[in-house]
Design a protein around this motif. Structure first.
Motif, mmCIF file in Angstrom:
data_model
loop_
_atom_site.group_PDB
_atom_site.id
_atom_site.type_symbol
_atom_site.label_atom_id
_atom_site.label_comp_id
_atom_site.label_asym_id
_atom_site.label_seq_id
_atom_site.Cartn_x
_atom_site.Cartn_y
_atom_site.Cartn_z
ATOM 1 N N VAL A 165 0.851 -1.184 0.000
ATOM 2 C CA VAL A 165 0.000 0.000 0.000
ATOM 3 C C VAL A 165 0.889 1.237 0.000
ATOM 4 C CG1 VAL A 165 -1.729 1.324 1.273
ATOM 5 C CG2 VAL A 165 -1.889 -1.165 1.213
ATOM 6 N N VAL A 166 0.553 2.198 -0.863
ATOM 7 C CA VAL A 166 1.288 3.468 -0.934
ATOM 8 C C VAL A 166 0.337 4.580 -0.527
ATOM 9 C CG1 VAL A 166 2.618 5.046 -2.381
ATOM 10 C CG2 VAL A 166 2.688 2.577 -2.840
ATOM 11 N N ILE A 167 0.711 5.341 0.506
ATOM 12 C CA ILE A 167 -0.142 6.421 1.003
ATOM 13 C C ILE A 167 0.667 7.716 1.110
ATOM 14 C CG2 ILE A 167 -1.537 4.792 2.338
ATOM 15 C CD1 ILE A 167 -0.154 5.917 4.880
ATOM 16 N N ASP A 168 -0.046 8.818 1.278
ATOM 17 C CA ASP A 168 0.612 10.077 1.629
ATOM 18 C C ASP A 168 0.933 10.011 3.118
ATOM 19 O OD1 ASP A 168 0.792 13.121 0.363
ATOM 20 O OD2 ASP A 168 0.565 13.121 2.552
ATOM 21 N N PRO A 169 2.084 10.526 3.562
ATOM 22 C CA PRO A 169 2.413 10.444 4.991
ATOM 23 C C PRO A 169 1.550 11.343 5.870
ATOM 24 C CG PRO A 169 4.090 11.683 3.792
ATOM 25 C CD PRO A 169 3.188 11.072 2.766
ATOM 26 N N PHE A 170 0.696 12.173 5.238
ATOM 27 C CA PHE A 170 -0.203 13.048 5.982
ATOM 28 C C PHE A 170 -1.647 12.776 5.581
ATOM 29 C CE2 PHE A 170 3.780 15.157 6.382
ATOM 30 C CZ PHE A 170 3.733 15.921 7.536
ATOM 31 N N PHE A 171 -2.514 12.581 6.572
ATOM 32 C CA PHE A 171 -3.948 12.457 6.311
ATOM 33 C C PHE A 171 -4.490 13.844 5.993
ATOM 34 C CE2 PHE A 171 -8.405 12.295 7.761
ATOM 35 C CZ PHE A 171 -8.845 11.219 6.990
ATOM 36 N N HIS A 172 -5.229 13.966 4.894
ATOM 37 C CA HIS A 172 -5.701 15.265 4.399
ATOM 38 C C HIS A 172 -4.550 16.229 4.175
ATOM 39 C CE1 HIS A 172 -10.189 14.795 5.835
ATOM 40 N NE2 HIS A 172 -9.802 13.847 4.991
ATOM 41 N N PHE A 173 -3.365 15.678 3.918
ATOM 42 C CA PHE A 173 -2.161 16.425 3.555
ATOM 43 C C PHE A 173 -1.546 17.236 4.691
ATOM 44 C CE2 PHE A 173 -4.829 16.209 -0.343
ATOM 45 C CZ PHE A 173 -4.063 15.280 -1.031
ATOM 46 N N LYS A 174 -2.182 17.269 5.876
ATOM 47 C CA LYS A 174 -1.644 18.084 6.968
ATOM 48 C C LYS A 174 -1.530 17.349 8.295
ATOM 49 C CE LYS A 174 -2.878 22.705 5.305
ATOM 50 N NZ LYS A 174 -3.540 24.004 5.625
ATOM 51 N N ASN A 175 -2.357 16.326 8.487
ATOM 52 C CA ASN A 175 -2.373 15.594 9.750
ATOM 53 C C ASN A 175 -1.488 14.356 9.632
ATOM 54 O OD1 ASN A 175 -2.987 14.481 12.220
ATOM 55 N ND2 ASN A 175 -5.055 13.843 11.656
ATOM 56 N N PRO A 176 -0.307 14.347 10.259
ATOM 57 C CA PRO A 176 0.634 13.235 10.051
ATOM 58 C C PRO A 176 0.139 11.922 10.644
ATOM 59 C CG PRO A 176 1.422 14.675 11.793
ATOM 60 C CD PRO A 176 0.226 15.361 11.183
ATOM 61 N N PHE A 177 0.404 10.846 9.940
ATOM 62 C CA PHE A 177 0.161 9.518 10.498
ATOM 63 C C PHE A 177 1.211 9.253 11.576
ATOM 64 C CE2 PHE A 177 -1.943 9.056 6.377
ATOM 65 C CZ PHE A 177 -3.110 8.416 6.739
ATOM 66 N N SER A 178 0.840 8.485 12.573
ATOM 67 C CA SER A 178 1.771 8.131 13.646
ATOM 68 C C SER A 178 2.436 6.798 13.338
ATOM 69 C CB SER A 178 1.020 8.040 14.975
ATOM 70 O OG SER A 178 0.117 6.924 14.956
ATOM 71 N N SER A 179 3.471 6.490 14.091
ATOM 72 C CA SER A 179 4.139 5.199 13.916
ATOM 73 C C SER A 179 3.170 4.056 14.224
ATOM 74 C CB SER A 179 5.379 5.121 14.812
ATOM 75 O OG SER A 179 5.039 5.352 16.170
ATOM 76 N N GLU A 180 2.244 4.288 15.164
ATOM 77 C CA GLU A 180 1.240 3.266 15.480
ATOM 78 C C GLU A 180 0.287 3.069 14.296
ATOM 79 O OE1 GLU A 180 3.062 4.760 19.037
ATOM 80 O OE2 GLU A 180 1.956 5.847 17.464
ATOM 81 N N ASP A 181 -0.057 4.157 13.618
ATOM 82 C CA ASP A 181 -0.912 4.061 12.430
ATOM 83 C C ASP A 181 -0.239 3.225 11.347
ATOM 84 O OD1 ASP A 181 -2.822 5.741 13.580
ATOM 85 O OD2 ASP A 181 -1.920 7.551 12.716
ATOM 86 N N ILE A 182 1.027 3.482 11.118
ATOM 87 C CA ILE A 182 1.765 2.762 10.079
ATOM 88 C C ILE A 182 1.860 1.288 10.426
ATOM 89 C CG2 ILE A 182 3.914 2.641 8.776
ATOM 90 C CD1 ILE A 182 2.147 5.239 8.495
ATOM 91 N N GLN A 183 2.110 1.004 11.702
ATOM 92 C CA GLN A 183 2.194 -0.388 12.129
ATOM 93 C C GLN A 183 0.876 -1.112 11.901
ATOM 94 O OE1 GLN A 183 5.141 -1.656 13.044
ATOM 95 N NE2 GLN A 183 4.187 -3.687 13.053
ATOM 96 N N SER A 184 -0.224 -0.428 12.155
ATOM 97 C CA SER A 184 -1.550 -1.018 11.947
ATOM 98 C C SER A 184 -1.795 -1.296 10.472
ATOM 99 C CB SER A 184 -2.621 -0.070 12.487
ATOM 100 O OG SER A 184 -3.922 -0.560 12.242
ATOM 101 N N LEU A 185 -1.368 -0.377 9.601
ATOM 102 C CA LEU A 185 -1.571 -0.534 8.164
ATOM 103 C C LEU A 185 -0.774 -1.699 7.585
ATOM 104 C CD1 LEU A 185 -1.498 3.222 7.073
ATOM 105 C CD2 LEU A 185 -3.454 1.670 6.865
#
Length: 366
Positions: free
Chosen positions: A250-270
């Motif tokens: 899966v390839v995503i933008d590192p920011f949700f809605h381009f401004k809210n950064p994903f956390s390391s926990e979010d990435i681990q879940s994905l």
């Protein structure tokens, strides 16, 4: 998290700057267009290669298993005729020739062992782990890339090959998936002709669904690219939707809605497929276009202010093509690159590499 990264960023910022080719800080490509006889003309392709090389060097020193993929700029893999023409121009200037001299062409000379056109740029190639073809089977657009040559080169140097296909119909989509599968090329394939990357394609029926744990690029059989999250009202909902799929990568933008950064926990879940096995999660990063909705973009910024915000992007209304060799821009891009690495992404997908051509067109040295 972002402030912490900013404070600790000295290493990659100095590394990126140290690897740059020599170019004056006040160099202006628009002025260069008007003074082609007297000013220094940089090799814009080599400036881009050095940019990527600095990322690769930082990767090798900090996290060698972090992968770097590119979606454009495939022409940078090999030597171009434009570069040889530029070298000829530099040599003629050093020998005292002027372009208005009637004997200018006669004064051009070549080295005894010139770099051959189409020869591989090994330094650049070794900086990346793989590449994406675009619309090899879909779209009626002109396809200038020599797929066979690039494929041969990728296999020679051990680069992984992937594909992005924007098809005009479901029938074309099925054909594209089938043809790429025969070539063992994993593909993101959709019918999104506007190329928004804002939809989770085939949540249930994934082509070549794979139950294996995916810990290397060689094991990937299918890909989902979803870098625009505006259709999702909530970050947790977005993560939940991705979690219900079995895509290998899966390839995503590192920011949700381009401004809210994903956390390391979010990435681990994905990183977990619906069936529980492991997948790869990559971040997308455009290294040559500044976007006005990004956290780094100042309210007073516009084209020409700062000076390195150069041209309006034709493909992205919110984007401004930058002088990608500029120290301040490379500092910003470097911060993003390091933060992507520190957040636990398996790798990064770089775009914007072909913007060197925007600058080359200013100076018709041929």
């Amino acid at each position: 998290m972002l402030k912490k990264i900013l404070l600790s960023f000295c290493l990659i910022s100095s590394s990126v700057q140290a690897q740059s080719l020599s170019i004056p800080d006040d160099f202006d490509p628009l002025e260069e267009m008007m003074h082609v006889n007297s000013a220094y003309i940089p090799n814009y392709r080599e400036l881009m290669r050095e940019y990527i090389y600095s990322f690769g060097t930082f990767r090798d020193n900090k996290k060698p298993d972090f992968r770097i993929l590119i979606t454009d700029g495939l022409e940078l893999l090999t030597r171009a005729q434009w570069e040889n023409d530029l070298d000829d121009l530099h040599r003629s200037e050093l020998s005292g020739a002027k372009t208005e001299d009637e004997k200018f062409l006669l004064k051009l000379f070549s080295p005894e062992n010139p770099i051959q056109v189409n020869s591989p740029n090994r330094r650049f190639i070794k900086s990346i782990n793989g590449l994406f073809f675009k619309n090899r089977f879909c779209s009626q657009e002109k396809k200038p890339i020599d797929f066979e040559k690039i494929t041969h080169l990728a296999k020679e140097f051990g680069l992984n090959i992937f594909s992005i296909e924007h098809c005009s119909s479901e029938k074309e989509k099925v054909f594209s998936l089938s043809e790429n599968s025969k070539l063992k090329i994993p593909s993101h394939t959709d019918t999104d002709t506007e190329r928004k990357y804002d939809t989770i394609v085939n949540i249930e029926n994934i082509y070549q669904e794979n139950i294996e744990n995916i810990d290397t690029l060689n094991k990937v059989k299918n890909i989902l690219i979803i870098t625009n999250t505006r259709k999702f009202s909530d970050k947790d909902l977005f993560i939940e939707k991705i979690g219900k799929t079995n895509y290998d990568m899966v390839v995503i933008d590192p920011f949700f809605h381009f401004k809210n950064p994903f956390s390391s926990e979010d990435i681990q879940s994905l990183k977990s497929k619906r069936i529980g096995s492991r997948r790869l999660v990559f971040a997308h990063l455009n290294i040559a276009v500044a976007e006005d909705m990004r956290p780094y973009f100042e309210p007073t910024w516009k084209i020409g202010n700062p000076r390195w915000l150069r041209f309006q992007s034709k493909e992205n209304p919110a984007g401004i093509i930058v002088d990608y060799w500029n120290k301040e821009w490379k500092r910003i891009a470097g911060i993003y690159f390091r933060s992507i690495m520190d957040l636990g992404f398996d790798g990064v997908v770089l775009s914007g590499l072909s913007e060197h051509s925007t600058y080359e067109r200013l100076i018709p040295i041929n």
